[in-house]
Design an enzyme around this catalytic site. Structure first.
Site, PDB file in Angstrom:
ATOM      1  N   GLY A 170      -7.475   3.654  10.593  1.00  0.00           N
ATOM      2  CA  GLY A 170      -8.150   2.458  10.139  1.00  0.00           C
ATOM      3  C   GLY A 170      -8.247   2.220   8.767  1.00  0.00           C
ATOM      4  O   GLY A 170      -8.747   1.192   8.152  1.00  0.00           O
ATOM      5  N   THR A 171      -7.408   2.962   7.870  1.00  0.00           N
ATOM      6  CA  THR A 171      -7.478   2.603   6.501  1.00  0.00           C
ATOM      7  C   THR A 171      -6.964   1.215   6.202  1.00  0.00           C
ATOM      8  O   THR A 171      -7.605   0.801   5.315  1.00  0.00           O
ATOM      9  CB  THR A 171      -6.488   3.764   5.726  1.00  0.00           C
ATOM     10  OG1 THR A 171      -5.458   4.054   6.237  1.00  0.00           O
ATOM     11  CG2 THR A 171      -7.213   5.069   5.693  1.00  0.00           C
ATOM     12  N   GLY A 172      -5.795   0.817   6.734  1.00  0.00           N
ATOM     13  CA  GLY A 172      -5.366  -0.511   6.430  1.00  0.00           C
ATOM     14  C   GLY A 172      -6.390  -1.277   6.602  1.00  0.00           C
ATOM     15  O   GLY A 172      -6.753  -2.615   5.935  1.00  0.00           O
ATOM     16  N   CYS A 173      -6.955  -1.459   8.027  1.00  0.00           N
ATOM     17  CA  CYS A 173      -8.095  -2.614   8.237  1.00  0.00           C
ATOM     18  C   CYS A 173      -9.310  -2.535   7.257  1.00  0.00           C
ATOM     19  O   CYS A 173      -9.602  -3.536   6.913  1.00  0.00           O
ATOM     20  CB  CYS A 173      -8.669  -2.058   9.626  1.00  0.00           C
ATOM     21  SG  CYS A 173      -7.278  -1.996  10.903  1.00  0.00           S
ATOM     22  N   THR A 225      -7.414   9.523   8.969  1.00  0.00           N
ATOM     23  CA  THR A 225      -7.030   8.117   7.987  1.00  0.00           C
ATOM     24  C   THR A 225      -6.943   6.997   9.086  1.00  0.00           C
ATOM     25  O   THR A 225      -6.219   5.979   8.807  1.00  0.00           O
ATOM     26  CB  THR A 225      -5.632   8.154   7.226  1.00  0.00           C
ATOM     27  OG1 THR A 225      -4.699   8.592   8.108  1.00  0.00           O
ATOM     28  CG2 THR A 225      -5.848   9.320   6.086  1.00  0.00           C
ATOM     29  N   LYS A 274       1.018  -1.309  -0.146  1.00  0.00           N
ATOM     30  CA  LYS A 274      -0.055   0.061   0.013  1.00  0.00           C
ATOM     31  C   LYS A 274       0.803   1.261   0.084  1.00  0.00           C
ATOM     32  O   LYS A 274       1.635   1.290   0.961  1.00  0.00           O
ATOM     33  CB  LYS A 274      -0.899  -0.029   1.201  1.00  0.00           C
ATOM     34  CG  LYS A 274      -1.795  -1.201   1.322  1.00  0.00           C
ATOM     35  CD  LYS A 274      -2.572  -1.337   2.436  1.00  0.00           C
ATOM     36  CE  LYS A 274      -1.690  -1.740   3.625  1.00  0.00           C
ATOM     37  NZ  LYS A 274      -2.393  -1.971   4.785  1.00  0.00           N
TER      38      LYS A 274
HETATM   39  N1  LIG Z   1      -4.816  10.552   1.768  1.00  0.00           N
HETATM   40  C1  LIG Z   1      -5.214   9.241   1.236  1.00  0.00           C
HETATM   41  N2  LIG Z   1      -5.888   9.247   0.007  1.00  0.00           N
HETATM   42  C2  LIG Z   1      -6.508   8.467  -0.847  1.00  0.00           C
HETATM   43  N3  LIG Z   1      -6.352   7.122  -0.345  1.00  0.00           N
HETATM   44  C3  LIG Z   1      -5.428   6.879   0.687  1.00  0.00           C
HETATM   45  C4  LIG Z   1      -4.896   8.027   1.515  1.00  0.00           C
HETATM   46  N4  LIG Z   1      -4.234   7.369   2.678  1.00  0.00           N
HETATM   47  C5  LIG Z   1      -4.218   5.964   2.366  1.00  0.00           C
HETATM   48  N5  LIG Z   1      -4.927   5.780   1.424  1.00  0.00           N
HETATM   49  C6  LIG Z   1      -5.326   4.510   0.780  1.00  0.00           C
HETATM   50  O1  LIG Z   1      -5.768   3.593   1.757  1.00  0.00           O
HETATM   51  C7  LIG Z   1      -5.233   2.412   1.799  1.00  0.00           C
HETATM   52  C8  LIG Z   1      -4.385   1.778   3.027  1.00  0.00           C
HETATM   53  O2  LIG Z   1      -3.260   2.258   3.152  1.00  0.00           O
HETATM   54  P1  LIG Z   1      -2.406   2.696   4.046  1.00  0.00           P
HETATM   55  O3  LIG Z   1      -1.018   2.831   3.602  1.00  0.00           O
HETATM   56  O4  LIG Z   1      -2.904   4.048   4.809  1.00  0.00           O
HETATM   57  O5  LIG Z   1      -2.440   1.594   5.097  1.00  0.00           O
HETATM   58  P2  LIG Z   1      -2.042   1.366   6.686  1.00  0.00           P
HETATM   59  O6  LIG Z   1      -0.716   2.130   6.797  1.00  0.00           O
HETATM   60  O7  LIG Z   1      -1.888   0.251   6.783  1.00  0.00           O
HETATM   61  O8  LIG Z   1      -3.046   1.841   7.422  1.00  0.00           O
HETATM   62  P3  LIG Z   1      -3.257   1.764   8.845  1.00  0.00           P
HETATM   63  O9  LIG Z   1      -2.969   3.406   9.352  1.00  0.00           O
HETATM   64  O10 LIG Z   1      -4.577   1.803   9.192  1.00  0.00           O
HETATM   65  O11 LIG Z   1      -2.462   0.833   9.783  1.00  0.00           O
HETATM   66  C9  LIG Z   1      -4.612   2.151   0.599  1.00  0.00           C
HETATM   67  O12 LIG Z   1      -5.317   1.916  -0.353  1.00  0.00           O
HETATM   68  C10 LIG Z   1      -3.978   3.513   0.383  1.00  0.00           C
HETATM   69  O13 LIG Z   1      -3.732   3.986  -0.889  1.00  0.00           O
HETATM   70  C1  LIG Z   2      -7.163  -2.808  17.301  1.00  0.00           C
HETATM   71  C2  LIG Z   2      -6.344  -1.977  16.078  1.00  0.00           C
HETATM   72  N1  LIG Z   2      -6.031  -2.965  15.058  1.00  0.00           N
HETATM   73  C3  LIG Z   2      -5.171  -2.111  13.865  1.00  0.00           C
HETATM   74  C4  LIG Z   2      -4.881  -0.952  13.929  1.00  0.00           C
HETATM   75  C5  LIG Z   2      -4.162  -0.205  12.855  1.00  0.00           C
HETATM   76  O1  LIG Z   2      -4.705   0.716  12.373  1.00  0.00           O
HETATM   77  C6  LIG Z   2      -5.157  -0.347  15.129  1.00  0.00           C
HETATM   78  N2  LIG Z   2      -5.004   1.126  15.283  1.00  0.00           N
HETATM   79  N3  LIG Z   2      -5.880  -0.780  15.990  1.00  0.00           N
END
Ligand SMILES: Nc1ncnc2c1ncn2[C@@H]1O[C@H](COP(=O)(O)OP(=O)(O)OP(=O)(O)O)[C@@H](O)[C@H]1O
Ligand SMILES: Cc1ncc(CO)c(N)n1
Length: 269
Positions: free
Chosen positions: A206-209, A204, A173
């Site tokens: 929880g974007t990854g979840c 942002t 990502k």
């Molecule tokens: N500002 C943004 N605009 C558009 N898409 C975004 C933005 N930030 C993150 N994304 C998208 O969100 C999704 C998750 O990516 P991200 O890199 O944020 O994951 P992550 O770091 O694992 O998330 P988390 O912070 O929840 O652990 C991807 O598809 C990424 O391209």
């Molecule tokens: C419980 C939990 N899982 C995953 C993440 C990652 O965003 C978080 N902040 N909290």
């Protein structure tokens, strides 16, 4: 109705973890189930405490789900300790789980560490080889591929290393680090970029979840890996674009941005 299971940690503030996963699965039209690895006392500004369940109790939750309503896909998020990871690996093998998406959660958006160092080793040796898809962000991909990532070419190199090492598809990502929210899928034969416009939204959490749960939902519905990611990317783009603004830190997204019904109406006054 298609079904999916999330194995992850609870986020008391509702924007990440189990809560984000269940909202995402429901919004994507699948029946959501959960096996909780830990409770976190967390809000948009940080994580103040973590209480893990025992491996035995996590195993019992997974047994309860699989022996009754078999999930069409399994998403795995925060799992903080080696013993819990081993238990999940044991159960996934026992039930021959399908469509396994592993989000190797290491650090929260707020910067809090969500996994112990010895657990990272167990994640690599026991859980990742069982995944159909791994969804590392850039810092996680750097740890897993053991290299620095500063460009799209390096994202491709790292995703290739991880995909070969664990024998599964890898979605690296782009998030906020290298390119404008563009994510790269690496399979054994292809490199596919999912281009996303960067949305100027500081919320942002929880974007990854959310992305990994949306992918799991689409796999449960029978879409191909490529189509599942394309649809999940469209979903997260919509959830971020809705510009929900809650909390004092990096706030959650609007998981229900696309749901309007008689029951979502608010009072006139
Ligand atoms: N500002 C943004 N605009 C558009 N898409 C975004 C933005 N930030 C993150 N994304 C998208 O969100 C999704 C998750 O990516 P991200 O890199 O944020 O994951 P992550 O770091 O694992 O998330 P988390 O912070 O929840 O652990 C991807 O598809 C990424 O391209
Ligand atoms: C419980 C939990 N899982 C995953 C993440 C990652 O965003 C978080 N902040 N909290």
């Amino acid at each position: 109705m298609k079904t999916a299971l999330t194995i992850a940690g609870s986020d008391s503030s509702g924007g990440a973890g189990i809560q984000a996963d269940i909202k995402t699965m429901a919004a994507n039209g699948v029946y959501a189930m959960s096996a909780i690895t830990a409770l976190t006392a967390q809000n948009t500004t940080g994580v103040s405490d973590i209480m893990e369940v025992t491996p035995k109790f996590l195993g019992e939750q997974i047994d309860s789900v699989f022996t009754d309503i078999r999930p069409g896909a399994v998403k795995i998020g925060m799992v903080a300790s080696a013993q819990l990871i081993s238990k999940i690996a044991e159960k996934l093998k026992e039930y021959d789980a399908k469509n396994v998406v592993v989000d190797p959660v290491m650090v929260a958006t707020s910067g809090a560490k969500l996994i112990s160092d010895d657990a990272i080793e167990t994640l690599k040796t026991e859980l990742m080889p069982l995944a159909d898809l791994l969804t590392p962000n850039i810092p996680e991909a750097e740890v897993l591929a053991d290299m620095k990532i500063g460009s799209e070419a390096e994202m491709e190199a790292a995703a290739g290393i991880i995909s070969r090492k664990y024998g599964c598809d890898v979605l690296c990502k782009g998030g906020h680090k290298v390119s404008d929210a563009s994510d790269l899928l690496c399979t054994d034969s292809q490199r596919i970029w999912f281009r996303g416009e960067r949305i100027d939204n500081p919320n942002t959490h929880g974007t990854g979840c959310t992305l990994s749960s949306a992918i799991a939902s689409n796999l449960a519905k029978g879409f191909s890996m490529e189509k599942s990611i394309e649809r999940a990317k469209a979903y997260i783009t919509g959830a971020l674009s809705a510009r929900l603004d809650l909390g004092q830190g990096s706030g959650p997204m609007d998981h229900t941005f696309d749901i309007k019904s008689a029951f979502t109406e608010e009072a006139a006054e």
